[in-house]
Design an enzyme around this catalytic site. Sequence first.
Site, PDB file in Angstrom:
ATOM      1  N   SER A 112       0.833  -1.200   0.000  1.00 53.33           N
ATOM      2  CA  SER A 112       0.000   0.000   0.000  1.00 53.33           C
ATOM      3  C   SER A 112       0.862   1.241   0.000  1.00 53.33           C
ATOM      4  O   SER A 112       0.365   2.333  -0.186  1.00 53.33           O
ATOM      5  CB  SER A 112      -0.935   0.007   1.214  1.00 53.33           C
ATOM      6  N   HIS A 133      -4.168  -4.235  -4.651  1.00 53.96           N
ATOM      7  CA  HIS A 133      -4.223  -3.692  -3.291  1.00 53.96           C
ATOM      8  C   HIS A 133      -5.589  -3.981  -2.660  1.00 53.96           C
ATOM      9  O   HIS A 133      -6.596  -3.393  -3.044  1.00 53.96           O
ATOM     10  CB  HIS A 133      -3.943  -2.181  -3.338  1.00 53.96           C
ATOM     11  N   GLU A 145      -7.736  -2.349  -5.596  1.00 56.91           N
ATOM     12  CA  GLU A 145      -7.101  -1.431  -6.537  1.00 56.91           C
ATOM     13  C   GLU A 145      -6.099  -2.238  -7.361  1.00 56.91           C
ATOM     14  O   GLU A 145      -5.219  -2.899  -6.796  1.00 56.91           O
ATOM     15  CB  GLU A 145      -6.378  -0.306  -5.780  1.00 56.91           C
ATOM     16  N   ASN A 183      -6.039   5.283  -0.438  1.00 59.09           N
ATOM     17  CA  ASN A 183      -5.194   5.745   0.668  1.00 59.09           C
ATOM     18  C   ASN A 183      -4.780   7.201   0.506  1.00 59.09           C
ATOM     19  O   ASN A 183      -4.531   7.884   1.492  1.00 59.09           O
ATOM     20  CB  ASN A 183      -3.945   4.866   0.799  1.00 59.09           C
TER      21      ASN A 183
END
Length: 382
Positions: A112, A133, A145, A183
């Site tokens: 990440s 992800h 992702e 994120n």
Amino acid sequence: MIGLGTMGAGIAEVLAAAGRTVIGVDADQAALDRGRTIVETSTGRALERDKITADQRTALTERISYHTDFAAVADAEVVIEAVSENLELKRSIFTRLGEVARPETLLATNTSSLPITDIAVASGRADRVVGVHFFNPAPVQRLVEVVKTVLTAPSAQTQALELVNDLGKTPILCGDRAGFVVNALLVPYLNRAARLYQDGCATAAQIDEAMVAAGNPMGPLALIDLVGLDVTVSALDRMYSETRDRRHAPVALLAALVSAGRLGRKTGQGILLQAEPRPAPLIDRSAELPDALLLPYLNDVCRMVEIGYATPEVIDTGMSLGCRMPRPFDVLADLGPAAVLAGQQQIFAATAEPGDRPALLLERLAAAPDPAAALTELRAMA
Ligand code: CAA
């Protein structure tokens, strides 16, 4: 599956639940035992909640085998790596994968916070490498992702998107930038919440309750403990190194707790679970919630669209399926661009942080003759 920590074991469970044979690899027997326990606990919860039957649980756990030898993945169709966020470790694993995996194998990392391109090149076949992800808890969150680098072959990208769909998850395609989509919006929000708490502006309960009242499944401080303070700090570090935006520098409290080994749920102590109770705030600023956290987040959402990194639809899908948060553009529509802009202008005036400057797109929306119609038109963009 290389690495069977919280995320690796969760991803192994997702793969096995979708009928895949999973070859789990970790450094030693103790790590494998921990991974097996994570899968057992999680599938036990799924059983309790009637998500699966006892027979399905047995079949699922039997599809996962456990190994300490890397060579076990030699014939795998896909290899997903989810070891801790250490670039040298990940690069050495991808070098090994380049040697042992079949040439056509899709190689994926769940990082990440590390640049996927840097990991990919270590394999000697970066065209076969993508990011996949997953979100915590992997069996529950529906988003993945899929991250392509400048070196990813279109066939590898397609294979990754198909894999995610086959697992019953929804993919969004992202470029290899700090934080990807979710994120990049989430961790600055978590850092902001940690700062309010650290600086004694509000109690932990006030912060978390205000954000739950705003429609989130959990408050930001509880979420930091779930995600892990180490993971949160790594993600912030990567963002800060790319953006040089001071708002992305991990707040001192988070960094100190990581140094102290208090990493959240996985170690039993974290930001909420501290040994010493904190003193009551000197100046109670809890009345500024949820705006103090929500408006800069919506402003960041607008900026991400403005720079062309993601569309409103991708962001809405990302935040709702990755974190079960309300769709940001629904929130923007409910509050109205003009009200969000006015609030953000006040925040910018108070903080003078360049990153808090209202996004041009937000200003344009607020200034449109019919802001609601302008927002609807924006949301329709492909
Ligand atoms: N297996 C299958 N389903 C499960 C499950 C399991 N082990 N545990 C919970 N569930 C299901 C429940 O059955 C329930 O399903 P429905 O909505 O269909 O009824 C759902 O998950 C939520 O359950 P509860 O409300 O009972 O959940 P809970 O209190 O046990 O857990 C939570 C809550 C799922 C963690 C929820 O609070 C949540 O989604 N929080 C947000 C978490 C988040 O934002 N994660 C992303 C963080 S960012 C990240 O991970 C990326 C990174 O790189 C940092």
